[in-house]
Every structure is written in structure tokens, then in C-alpha cells.
Enzyme design. Structure first.
Site, mmCIF file in Angstrom:
data_model
loop_
_atom_site.group_PDB
_atom_site.id
_atom_site.type_symbol
_atom_site.label_atom_id
_atom_site.label_comp_id
_atom_site.label_asym_id
_atom_site.label_seq_id
_atom_site.Cartn_x
_atom_site.Cartn_y
_atom_site.Cartn_z
ATOM 1 C CB CYS A 103 -0.915 -0.006 1.223
ATOM 2 S SG CYS A 103 -2.008 1.416 1.272
ATOM 3 C CB CYS A 128 -0.217 0.119 8.342
ATOM 4 S SG CYS A 128 -0.993 -1.188 7.368
ATOM 5 C CB CYS A 142 -17.460 -0.261 10.546
ATOM 6 S SG CYS A 142 -16.194 -0.893 11.656
ATOM 7 C CB CYS A 200 -0.926 4.102 8.009
ATOM 8 S SG CYS A 200 -2.141 4.650 6.786
ATOM 9 C CB CYS A 211 -14.356 -7.649 8.299
ATOM 10 S SG CYS A 211 -15.612 -7.342 9.507
ATOM 11 C CB CYS A 257 -17.810 -5.684 7.122
ATOM 12 S SG CYS A 257 -16.903 -4.212 7.599
ATOM 13 N NE ARG A 307 -16.892 -5.734 15.249
ATOM 14 C CZ ARG A 307 -17.564 -4.913 14.439
ATOM 15 N NH1 ARG A 307 -16.920 -4.069 13.675
ATOM 16 N NH2 ARG A 307 -18.874 -4.950 14.386
HETATM 17 N N1 SAM Z 1 -6.500 0.347 3.773
HETATM 18 C C1 SAM Z 1 -7.691 0.498 4.478
HETATM 19 C C2 SAM Z 1 -7.718 1.732 5.330
HETATM 20 O O1 SAM Z 1 -6.680 2.146 5.810
HETATM 21 O O2 SAM Z 1 -8.815 2.241 5.547
HETATM 22 C C3 SAM Z 1 -8.085 -0.681 5.313
HETATM 23 C C4 SAM Z 1 -7.111 -1.558 6.016
HETATM 24 S S1 SAM Z 1 -6.407 -0.958 7.519
HETATM 25 C C5 SAM Z 1 -5.280 -2.256 7.814
HETATM 26 C C6 SAM Z 1 -7.669 -1.095 8.737
HETATM 27 C C7 SAM Z 1 -7.348 -0.627 10.130
HETATM 28 O O3 SAM Z 1 -6.518 -1.551 10.801
HETATM 29 C C8 SAM Z 1 -6.608 0.686 10.297
HETATM 30 O O4 SAM Z 1 -7.416 1.793 10.125
HETATM 31 C C9 SAM Z 1 -6.110 0.571 11.722
HETATM 32 O O5 SAM Z 1 -7.064 1.109 12.613
HETATM 33 C C10 SAM Z 1 -5.969 -0.942 11.932
HETATM 34 N N2 SAM Z 1 -4.572 -1.341 12.104
HETATM 35 C C11 SAM Z 1 -3.654 -1.503 11.134
HETATM 36 N N3 SAM Z 1 -2.457 -1.843 11.646
HETATM 37 C C12 SAM Z 1 -2.614 -1.879 12.990
HETATM 38 C C13 SAM Z 1 -1.740 -2.152 14.072
HETATM 39 N N4 SAM Z 1 -0.446 -2.419 13.883
HETATM 40 N N5 SAM Z 1 -2.236 -2.113 15.317
HETATM 41 C C14 SAM Z 1 -3.539 -1.819 15.518
HETATM 42 N N6 SAM Z 1 -4.413 -1.548 14.543
HETATM 43 C C15 SAM Z 1 -3.972 -1.570 13.285
HETATM 44 FE FE1 SF4 Z 2 -2.627 1.244 3.512
HETATM 45 FE FE2 SF4 Z 2 -2.276 0.149 5.912
HETATM 46 FE FE3 SF4 Z 2 -2.758 2.745 5.717
HETATM 47 FE FE4 SF4 Z 2 -4.722 0.984 5.152
HETATM 48 S S1 SF4 Z 2 -3.761 1.310 7.129
HETATM 49 S S2 SF4 Z 2 -4.158 2.808 3.988
HETATM 50 S S3 SF4 Z 2 -3.490 -0.677 4.255
HETATM 51 S S4 SF4 Z 2 -0.946 1.676 4.918
#
Ligand code: SAM
Ligand code: SF4
Ligand code: DTB
Length: 346
Positions: free
Chosen positions: A62, A69, A198, A66, A106, A138, A270
Site C-alpha cells: 500500500c 501499518c 464502521c 500509516c 470483514c 463488511c 468492537r
Molecule cells: N487500507 C484500508 C484503510 O486504511 O482504511 C483498510 C485496512 S487498515 C489495515 C484497517 C485498520 O486496521 C486501520 O485503520 C487501523 O485502525 C488498523 N490497524 C492496522 N495496523 C494496525 C496495528 N499495527 N495495530 C492496531 N491496529 C492496526
Molecule cells: Fe494502507 Fe495500511 Fe494505511 Fe490501510 S492502514 S491505507 S493498508 S498503509
């Protein structure tokens, strides 16, 4: 609203100012939990837990940055990247999840935004298949337009996950490739297409108490309020800028859950990422504070999760039962064969 009353059960639409949320957040913890439990019991069956399952249908690569992530190309987390899964393979996983008691399935794709084309068409097929199985479908696919939201709705999508993640003030410490308003725009597009939203966030990113307060206030001001609110505890992942974050005090996590429940009485709250590192006693306290849904199964999207055996034992010890699938609920209400695919749920 000028005063905060302890009994919110008669309020139709709680509408708290930022100052009121701040006052609430700083109440003695056990008073706060007691209040949240009252709100919870007025709107939900406190003995029921919704079990949800997650599946990453497209993993890694991606372009967003973030900071938490593992799927971002800007981070150096170890990850098995995968292209978009086949529809049949996804539906096989959904079937297994249903058998294990899940009512919501989901699907997450590590996309920054939805692009029209074959990949999106395939996700629409996945949604149709999961919905036809009687589960709540979802997806979380990143940003999208109103037209794309309408296509998701037509495919039967129950809910779209799009997290605000933290406060507006702290947002650029977490991600800089998109803005808070980008997130809010997508949420608006979803709401206008009539899709349940959500939206929640992550605690433990290094944010302050005021950030948590501001974040919860913003969520509660969404119109309509989110149908579900995932509360993730940061899973610190090696190779991300947050790998060495100090773990958040567990009582802060519970405090935030209680406030979420009071501000958003009807939402499913949740417990999402991070449960592996949280004791069963603290999880039980979170249930008392109004959490009524969990992600079950061995895996979240890319990280490990408490398995089914742990969750089954926890629910049994607390005399709780899994919530029924929404189609069955509707059958129960209308006492007839249902053709509405759950859209007319009570
Ligand atoms: N790419 C999409 C987005 O960002 O909307 C969806 C996938 S993203 C992985 C979904 C959510 O997972 C993020 O918004 C975050 O809240 C959660 N998430 C991702 N990595 C995480 C981590 N290391 N610890 C806790 N929550 C995490
Ligand atoms: Fe991409 Fe992860 Fe950010 Fe979702 S949370 S937009 S998968 S980098
Ligand atoms: C949400 O807020 N949490 C879930 C779901 N929505 C998609 C995802 C948690 C992901 C945790 C990190 C991982 O497993 O990759």
C-alpha cells in the site's frame, strides 16, 4: 446539551460537546464504567457478543504511509504480500467462519482507494457471496467515491470500515499521505449511499488523553453515528515507526471504551487489534464498559489474534453467548420466509 445526567437511557440522540466529553472522560473510572453499563443495557443484550472474522483479501504494497501499518510500502515490516484472492477461496473462508459462529465477515484490501475495474468487480462478487450466506458482509478498501459506494450497496454490503484512527490534531503524526478530511469525505459518501459505517481507531499511537477525547467526540458527531466502532490497541510491529511505542495503560483503554459506549449508545463497540496482549480480566472489564463485539480467529489481517478456543472459554466463563446471524434474527421477528436479505432488520 447543557448538563450531563447519569441516566442516558431516555436520550434519543446524545449530542455531547467537546467539553462535556472531556468531563465524562475524567470521571472516576468505576463511575464511568457503571454509567456505560447502564447505557449498554438499555440498548443491547449484555449477555450477547457479536463474533466477527477478518480476512485480508489483498495484502501489502500500500502506498499510504500509516505509521502503524505493516502493509505500507514506506515501512519495513516483514510481510507475505499477496495479490487479490479468488472469489471462491474467499467464500470458502467465509463458510468456515460462519461454521465457527461468526455473523460478520470483514474483508480488507491494502488499497489506498478503490479503483474501478476488474479488481473492484471481484470484490463485489465476494460481497454478494458472503451476503447470500446470511452473514453481514463488511469491507475495508480505503477511500472511495459516492458512485463506488452505490455499487457496494447494490451488491448487498452491510457495512464499510473506514477508521478515523485518532484525533484531527494528532493525525499528521500518524500519516501524511492523506488528510483527516479525506477520511471524512469517504465516510460522507458511504452515508449518502445508505451504507452502514464502521469507524473507530487505534489507541497507543503515542496520542495524548486530549487526542483520545477529541477522536471520540469527532466519531460521535458523525451523522449518522457509526453502526460500529472498532477500538484497536496498537500492535507494535517491527519495521514500523511505532515498533517501540510504550504500551498504553489498560485502564485508559477501558476508559475510552466506556466513553465510546456512552457517546454512541446504539453502536456495536468492537474490541479489534491488540487483544492477544490484553488479559481476560481486562477484556471482561471492557465488556462491562459496553464492548459487545470481537474479532475472533487465529489471525486479524496480517497479525496473530486470540484463537477460537480462547474466546469460547472467555464467553463461557462470563455466561455470554454469541449473537445470532442477522438473517435468523429477521426470521425470528417476521416468522416467515425472508426475502429481504436482512435489509429490513428490526
Ligand atoms: N487500507 C484500508 C484503510 O486504511 O482504511 C483498510 C485496512 S487498515 C489495515 C484497517 C485498520 O486496521 C486501520 O485503520 C487501523 O485502525 C488498523 N490497524 C492496522 N495496523 C494496525 C496495528 N499495527 N495495530 C492496531 N491496529 C492496526
Ligand atoms: Fe494502507 Fe495500511 Fe494505511 Fe490501510 S492502514 S491505507 S493498508 S498503509
Ligand atoms: C479495524 O479497525 N481493525 C481491523 C479491521 N478494522 C479491518 C484490522 C486490524 C488490523 C491489525 C493489524 C493486522 O493484522 O494487520
Amino acid at each position: 446539551m447543557s448538563t450531563i445526567q447519569d441516566n442516558h437511557t431516555n436520550k434519543k440522540d446524545p449530542d455531547y460537546t467537546l467539553e462535556e466529553v472531556m468531563e465524562l472522560y475524567h470521571r472516576p473510572l468505576l463511575d464511568l464504567i457503571y454509567m456505560a453499563a447502564q447505557v449498554h443495557r438499555a440498548h443491547h443484550n449484555p449477555h450477547e457478543m457479536q463474533i466477527c472474522t477478518l480476512l485480508s483479501v489483498k495484502t501489502g504494497g500500500c502506498i499510504e504511509n500509516c505509521g502503524y501499518c505493516p502493509q505500507s510500502i514506506h515501512n519495513e515490516a516483514e510481510l507475505d504480500k499477496e495479490i487479490l484472492m479468488k472469489v471462491d477461496d474467499v467464500l470458502e473462508e467465509a463458510r468456515k467462519a460462519k461454521e465457527a459462529g461468526s455473523t460478520r465477515f470483514c474483508m480488507g484490501a491494502a488499497w489506498p482507494r478503490v479503483l474501478d475495474g476488474r479488481a473492484f468487480d471481484r470484490v463485489l462478487e465476494m460481497i454478494k457471496g458472503v451476503t447470500d450466506m446470511g452473514m453481514e458482509a463488511c469491507v475495508t478498501l480505503g477511500m472511495l467515491t459516492k458512485e463506488q459506494a452505490k455499487r457496494l450497496k447494490a451488491a448487498g454490503l452491510h457495512t464499510y470500515n473506514h477508521n478515523l484512527d485518532t484525533s484531527r490534531e494528532f493525525y499528521d503524526k500518524v500519516v501524511t499521505t492523506r488528510t483527516y478530511d479525506d477520511r471524512l469525505d469517504t465516510i460522507k459518501n458511504l452515508a449518502e449511499a445508505g451504507i452502514n459505517v464502521c469507524s473507530g481507531g487505534i489507541l497507543g499511537l503515542g496520542e495524548s488523553q486530549n487526542d483520545r477525547i477529541s477522536f471520540l467526540h469527532t466519531l460521535s458527531q458523525l451523522n449518522p453515528q457509526p453502526e460500529s466502532v472498532p477500538i484497536n490497541m496498537l500492535v507494535p510491529i517491527k519495521g514500523t515507526p511505532m515498533e517501540d511505542n510504550e504500551p498504553l495503560d489498560i485502564f485508559e483503554w477501558i476508559r475510552a471504551i466506556a466513553v465510546a459506549r456512552i457517546l454512541m449508545p446504539k453502536a456495536m463497540v468492537r474490541l479489534s487489534a491488540g487483544r492477544l496482549a490484553i488479559s481476560k480480566e481486562a477484556q471482561a472489564m471492557a465488556f462491562m464498559a459496553g464492548a459487545n463485539s470481537i474479532f475472533s480467529g487465529e489471525k486479524l489481517l496480517t497479525t496473530p489474534n486470540s484463537g477460537e478456543a480462547f474466546d469460547e472459554a472467555l464467553l463461557k466463563a462470563l455466561d455470554m453467548t454469541p449473537r445470532k446471524p442477522f438473517k435468523e434474527e429477521h426470521h425470528h421477528v417476521c416468522q416467515s420466509v425472508c426475502t429481504c436479505k436482512g435489509q429490513k432488520r428490526k
